[in-house]
Design a protein around this motif. Structure first.
Motif, mmCIF file in Angstrom:
data_model
loop_
_atom_site.group_PDB
_atom_site.id
_atom_site.type_symbol
_atom_site.label_atom_id
_atom_site.label_comp_id
_atom_site.label_asym_id
_atom_site.label_seq_id
_atom_site.Cartn_x
_atom_site.Cartn_y
_atom_site.Cartn_z
ATOM 1 N N PHE A 1 37.687 67.569 102.485
ATOM 2 C CA PHE A 1 36.600 68.391 103.017
ATOM 3 C C PHE A 1 35.284 67.632 102.903
ATOM 4 O O PHE A 1 35.041 66.949 101.906
ATOM 5 C CB PHE A 1 36.484 69.708 102.230
ATOM 6 N N VAL A 2 34.424 67.768 103.921
ATOM 7 C CA VAL A 2 33.087 67.172 103.837
ATOM 8 C C VAL A 2 32.300 67.908 102.747
ATOM 9 O O VAL A 2 32.640 69.041 102.380
ATOM 10 C CB VAL A 2 32.334 67.240 105.193
ATOM 11 N N GLU A 3 31.275 67.285 102.220
ATOM 12 C CA GLU A 3 30.479 67.877 101.139
ATOM 13 C C GLU A 3 29.943 69.256 101.512
ATOM 14 O O GLU A 3 29.940 70.160 100.692
ATOM 15 C CB GLU A 3 29.304 66.958 100.766
ATOM 16 N N ASP A 4 29.459 69.411 102.751
ATOM 17 C CA ASP A 4 28.845 70.683 103.164
ATOM 18 C C ASP A 4 29.789 71.521 104.020
ATOM 19 O O ASP A 4 29.379 72.201 104.953
ATOM 20 C CB ASP A 4 27.529 70.430 103.893
ATOM 21 N N MET B 1 38.454 69.251 112.322
ATOM 22 C CA MET B 1 38.396 67.960 111.642
ATOM 23 C C MET B 1 37.618 66.954 112.494
ATOM 24 O O MET B 1 37.691 67.005 113.723
ATOM 25 C CB MET B 1 39.805 67.437 111.365
ATOM 26 N N VAL B 2 36.902 66.075 111.821
ATOM 27 C CA VAL B 2 36.176 65.005 112.505
ATOM 28 C C VAL B 2 36.545 63.672 111.865
ATOM 29 O O VAL B 2 36.800 63.604 110.664
ATOM 30 C CB VAL B 2 34.638 65.200 112.470
ATOM 31 N N LYS B 3 36.577 62.660 112.684
ATOM 32 C CA LYS B 3 36.849 61.324 112.166
ATOM 33 C C LYS B 3 35.513 60.611 111.996
ATOM 34 O O LYS B 3 34.740 60.488 112.944
ATOM 35 C CB LYS B 3 37.755 60.535 113.099
ATOM 36 N N ASP B 4 35.263 60.186 110.770
ATOM 37 C CA ASP B 4 34.006 59.514 110.446
ATOM 38 C C ASP B 4 34.315 58.378 109.481
ATOM 39 O O ASP B 4 35.052 58.579 108.501
ATOM 40 C CB ASP B 4 33.032 60.520 109.817
ATOM 41 N N ARG B 5 33.797 57.220 109.761
ATOM 42 C CA ARG B 5 34.011 56.033 108.925
ATOM 43 C C ARG B 5 35.506 55.769 108.703
ATOM 44 O O ARG B 5 35.940 55.441 107.605
ATOM 45 C CB ARG B 5 33.268 56.156 107.595
ATOM 46 N N GLY B 6 36.300 55.992 109.770
ATOM 47 C CA GLY B 6 37.721 55.675 109.730
ATOM 48 C C GLY B 6 38.588 56.699 109.021
ATOM 49 O O GLY B 6 39.774 56.454 108.825
ATOM 50 N N LYS B 7 38.034 57.848 108.640
ATOM 51 C CA LYS B 7 38.805 58.874 107.916
ATOM 52 C C LYS B 7 38.615 60.228 108.581
ATOM 53 O O LYS B 7 37.549 60.541 109.071
ATOM 54 C CB LYS B 7 38.324 58.951 106.465
ATOM 55 N N TRP B 8 39.676 61.033 108.562
ATOM 56 C CA TRP B 8 39.603 62.396 109.063
ATOM 57 C C TRP B 8 39.107 63.310 107.956
ATOM 58 O O TRP B 8 39.628 63.291 106.844
ATOM 59 C CB TRP B 8 40.969 62.859 109.564
ATOM 60 N N TRP B 9 38.092 64.123 108.286
ATOM 61 C CA TRP B 9 37.475 65.045 107.334
ATOM 62 C C TRP B 9 37.559 66.469 107.872
ATOM 63 O O TRP B 9 37.424 66.689 109.066
ATOM 64 C CB TRP B 9 35.989 64.704 107.151
#
Length: 183
Positions: A70-73, A150-158
């Motif tokens: 999970f993303v921080e926010d 989910m979003v892919k950011d910096r090569g990882k799915w969050w």
């Protein structure tokens, strides 16, 4: 020269040019679609592997590992209708549940559908089913269905946000031909 013959020759020439152009482009188009399909299949595999890691963390009652995607926010609405904002609060909530009412809870999670809105954004439907400690599905459990964005950011799915809903039998009044609700 007759106008009909000229028209026919022009159409024939245009058709020949179109066929020649298309036949040169066809392998490029097919390769591009094939590469895109392969990339999407790879991304689906990664998301499914991530789901398997979530299942393993649940079954070990490891809240920090469970919620690390999970993303921080983040925002998450659990099966009780509680809206949890932020990964830190989500981890604390899961840790408290694992220490209390979910200390003997075991699950099997199945990714039912992945829909890519864009190559870096996916909507994921996950079915959760209660199991015993050995992974055997519990009879009579209809489970839950979670919807995750989910979003892919910096090569990882969050996981940005999600909603988990307990599955229940459909009331008679909602079934086709069922009795309407009393006023």
């Amino acid at each position: 020269m007759n106008k009909k013959i000229v028209s026919t020759l022009v159409v024939f020439a245009a058709a020949c040019i179109a066929i020649a152009t298309y036949s040169n482009m066809l392998p490029k188009i097919a390769f591009a679609k094939s590469a895109q399909a392969q990339e999407q299949a790879n991304e689906e595999r990664v998301i499914r592997e991530q789901n398997a890691a979530v299942e393993a963390a649940w079954n070990k009652h490891d809240a920090a590992t469970l919620d690390q995607s999970f993303v921080e926010d983040c925002d998450f609405v659990n099966v009780f209708g509680e809206w949890i904002s932020g990964r830190e609060k989500l981890v604390k909530t899961h840790a408290a549940l694992f220490a209390g009412p979910f200390r003997e809870s075991y699950k099997h999670f199945t990714v039912e559908k992945i829909r890519f809105v864009r190559p870096d954004v996916a909507i994921v439907h996950v079915r959760g089913r209660d199991t015993d400690h050995d992974g055997k599905l519990l009879e009579g459990d209809l489970g839950t269905i979670a919807v995750l964005v989910m979003v892919k950011d910096r090569g990882k799915w969050w996981i940005v946000t999600g909603q988990n809903t307990r599955v229940r039998p459909l009331p008679e009044s909602f079934k086709p031909g069922g009795k309407p609700l009393a006023p």
